[in-house]
Scaffold this motif. Structure first.
Motif, PDB file in Angstrom:
ATOM      1  N   GLN A  29      66.587 123.791  45.510  1.00  0.00           N
ATOM      2  CA  GLN A  29      67.819 123.532  46.259  1.00  0.00           C
ATOM      3  C   GLN A  29      68.850 122.871  45.354  1.00  0.00           C
ATOM      4  OE1 GLN A  29      66.980 121.243  49.775  1.00  0.00           O
ATOM      5  NE2 GLN A  29      65.993 122.956  50.818  1.00  0.00           N
ATOM      6  N   ASP A  30      68.402 121.926  44.540  1.00  0.00           N
ATOM      7  CA  ASP A  30      69.322 121.223  43.640  1.00  0.00           C
ATOM      8  C   ASP A  30      69.990 122.187  42.659  1.00  0.00           C
ATOM      9  OD1 ASP A  30      68.938 118.659  44.698  1.00  0.00           O
ATOM     10  OD2 ASP A  30      67.169 118.328  43.444  1.00  0.00           O
ATOM     11  N   LYS A  31      69.185 123.060  42.065  1.00  0.00           N
ATOM     12  CA  LYS A  31      69.728 124.003  41.085  1.00  0.00           C
ATOM     13  C   LYS A  31      70.697 124.975  41.756  1.00  0.00           C
ATOM     14  CE  LYS A  31      68.467 127.143  37.366  1.00  0.00           C
ATOM     15  NZ  LYS A  31      67.368 127.747  36.610  1.00  0.00           N
ATOM     16  N   TYR A  48      73.985 120.623  52.118  1.00  0.00           N
ATOM     17  CA  TYR A  48      74.349 121.838  52.850  1.00  0.00           C
ATOM     18  C   TYR A  48      73.336 122.945  52.558  1.00  0.00           C
ATOM     19  CZ  TYR A  48      77.327 125.370  55.032  1.00  0.00           C
ATOM     20  OH  TYR A  48      77.813 126.364  55.853  1.00  0.00           O
ATOM     21  N   ILE A  49      72.895 123.045  51.300  1.00  0.00           N
ATOM     22  CA  ILE A  49      71.854 124.021  50.940  1.00  0.00           C
ATOM     23  C   ILE A  49      70.587 123.727  51.761  1.00  0.00           C
ATOM     24  CG2 ILE A  49      70.352 124.892  49.090  1.00  0.00           C
ATOM     25  CD1 ILE A  49      73.260 125.760  48.714  1.00  0.00           C
ATOM     26  N   GLY A  50      70.235 122.475  51.876  1.00  0.00           N
ATOM     27  CA  GLY A  50      69.072 122.088  52.678  1.00  0.00           C
ATOM     28  C   GLY A  50      69.249 122.463  54.137  1.00  0.00           C
ATOM     29  N   ARG A  51      70.454 122.281  54.649  1.00  0.00           N
ATOM     30  CA  ARG A  51      70.727 122.645  56.042  1.00  0.00           C
ATOM     31  C   ARG A  51      70.635 124.155  56.245  1.00  0.00           C
ATOM     32  NH1 ARG A  51      76.174 120.291  57.514  1.00  0.00           N
ATOM     33  NH2 ARG A  51      75.617 121.011  59.600  1.00  0.00           N
ATOM     34  N   ILE A  52      71.038 124.928  55.239  1.00  0.00           N
ATOM     35  CA  ILE A  52      70.880 126.391  55.305  1.00  0.00           C
ATOM     36  C   ILE A  52      69.392 126.712  55.365  1.00  0.00           C
ATOM     37  CG2 ILE A  52      71.140 128.565  54.039  1.00  0.00           C
ATOM     38  CD1 ILE A  52      73.795 127.408  52.912  1.00  0.00           C
ATOM     39  N   ASP A  53      68.614 126.118  54.460  1.00  0.00           N
ATOM     40  CA  ASP A  53      67.167 126.369  54.416  1.00  0.00           C
ATOM     41  C   ASP A  53      66.493 126.064  55.755  1.00  0.00           C
ATOM     42  OD1 ASP A  53      66.949 127.299  51.809  1.00  0.00           O
ATOM     43  OD2 ASP A  53      65.638 125.680  51.145  1.00  0.00           O
ATOM     44  N   ARG A  54      66.973 125.037  56.434  1.00  0.00           N
ATOM     45  CA  ARG A  54      66.367 124.635  57.709  1.00  0.00           C
ATOM     46  C   ARG A  54      66.976 125.368  58.902  1.00  0.00           C
ATOM     47  NH1 ARG A  54      67.126 119.915  54.928  1.00  0.00           N
ATOM     48  NH2 ARG A  54      68.911 119.297  56.218  1.00  0.00           N
ATOM     49  N   GLY A  55      67.962 126.221  58.646  1.00  0.00           N
ATOM     50  CA  GLY A  55      68.593 126.973  59.723  1.00  0.00           C
ATOM     51  C   GLY A  55      69.489 126.141  60.610  1.00  0.00           C
ATOM     52  N   GLU A  56      70.055 125.087  60.066  1.00  0.00           N
ATOM     53  CA  GLU A  56      70.887 124.176  60.856  1.00  0.00           C
ATOM     54  C   GLU A  56      72.366 124.542  60.854  1.00  0.00           C
ATOM     55  OE1 GLU A  56      68.003 120.309  60.099  1.00  0.00           O
ATOM     56  OE2 GLU A  56      69.997 120.317  59.213  1.00  0.00           O
ATOM     57  N   VAL A  57      72.753 125.486  60.004  1.00  0.00           N
ATOM     58  CA  VAL A  57      74.164 125.884  59.926  1.00  0.00           C
ATOM     59  C   VAL A  57      74.273 127.402  59.958  1.00  0.00           C
ATOM     60  CG1 VAL A  57      74.945 123.846  58.645  1.00  0.00           C
ATOM     61  CG2 VAL A  57      74.166 125.841  57.393  1.00  0.00           C
ATOM     62  N   ASN A  58      75.402 127.868  60.407  1.00  0.00           N
ATOM     63  CA  ASN A  58      75.730 129.283  60.329  1.00  0.00           C
ATOM     64  C   ASN A  58      76.670 129.450  59.140  1.00  0.00           C
ATOM     65  OD1 ASN A  58      74.370 130.094  62.718  1.00  0.00           O
ATOM     66  ND2 ASN A  58      76.032 129.211  63.914  1.00  0.00           N
ATOM     67  N   ILE A  59      76.219 130.182  58.135  1.00  0.00           N
ATOM     68  CA  ILE A  59      77.049 130.277  56.944  1.00  0.00           C
ATOM     69  C   ILE A  59      78.132 131.341  57.125  1.00  0.00           C
ATOM     70  CG2 ILE A  59      75.164 129.491  55.474  1.00  0.00           C
ATOM     71  CD1 ILE A  59      75.022 132.325  54.331  1.00  0.00           C
ATOM     72  N   THR A  60      79.231 131.133  56.415  1.00  0.00           N
ATOM     73  CA  THR A  60      80.343 132.073  56.450  1.00  0.00           C
ATOM     74  C   THR A  60      80.100 133.190  55.438  1.00  0.00           C
ATOM     75  OG1 THR A  60      81.561 130.871  54.747  1.00  0.00           O
ATOM     76  CG2 THR A  60      81.958 130.207  57.050  1.00  0.00           C
ATOM     77  N   MET A  61      80.884 134.233  55.558  1.00  0.00           N
ATOM     78  CA  MET A  61      80.797 135.333  54.584  1.00  0.00           C
ATOM     79  C   MET A  61      81.127 134.821  53.185  1.00  0.00           C
ATOM     80  SD  MET A  61      79.706 138.014  56.059  1.00  0.00           S
ATOM     81  CE  MET A  61      80.081 139.301  54.906  1.00  0.00           C
ATOM     82  N   ASP A  62      82.085 133.918  53.078  1.00  0.00           N
ATOM     83  CA  ASP A  62      82.428 133.346  51.772  1.00  0.00           C
ATOM     84  C   ASP A  62      81.206 132.697  51.130  1.00  0.00           C
ATOM     85  OD1 ASP A  62      85.079 134.119  52.036  1.00  0.00           O
ATOM     86  OD2 ASP A  62      85.783 132.135  52.650  1.00  0.00           O
ATOM     87  N   LYS A  63      80.485 131.904  51.919  1.00  0.00           N
ATOM     88  CA  LYS A  63      79.290 131.220  51.401  1.00  0.00           C
ATOM     89  C   LYS A  63      78.204 132.231  51.038  1.00  0.00           C
ATOM     90  CE  LYS A  63      80.013 126.635  52.100  1.00  0.00           C
ATOM     91  NZ  LYS A  63      81.425 126.505  51.858  1.00  0.00           N
ATOM     92  N   LEU A  64      78.084 133.301  51.817  1.00  0.00           N
ATOM     93  CA  LEU A  64      77.100 134.339  51.514  1.00  0.00           C
ATOM     94  C   LEU A  64      77.369 134.944  50.131  1.00  0.00           C
ATOM     95  CD1 LEU A  64      74.714 136.120  52.501  1.00  0.00           C
ATOM     96  CD2 LEU A  64      76.450 137.716  53.335  1.00  0.00           C
TER      97      LEU A  64
END
Length: 70
Positions: free
Chosen positions: A22-24, A35-51
């Protein structure tokens, strides 16, 4: 308890298969590590930009991070 969507599972799967922490990923993508950790845990809905940013950091195509349709 939050159930991960296919997108979060796929991002985490690609990240771990490539041996990227996650750090790298946070450094490579310039996205905050928490935020990467929150993505991994499914806590956020990422935007197309982030994808697209995550795909570039993971050196894959954005569609490689999308879950397969049933």
């Amino acid at each position: 308890m939050n159930c991960l969507s296919g997108l979060e599972k796929k991002i985490r799967s690609v990240r771990t298969a490539k041996g990227i922490s996650q750090d790298k990923l946070a450094v490579k993508s310039q996205i905050d590590r928490s935020y990467i950790g929150r993505i991994d845990r499914g806590e956020v809905n990422i935007t197309m930009d982030k994808l697209y940013i995550l795909a570039a950091a993971l050196e894959c195509k954005p569609q490689d991070l999308l879950p397969e349709m049933d």
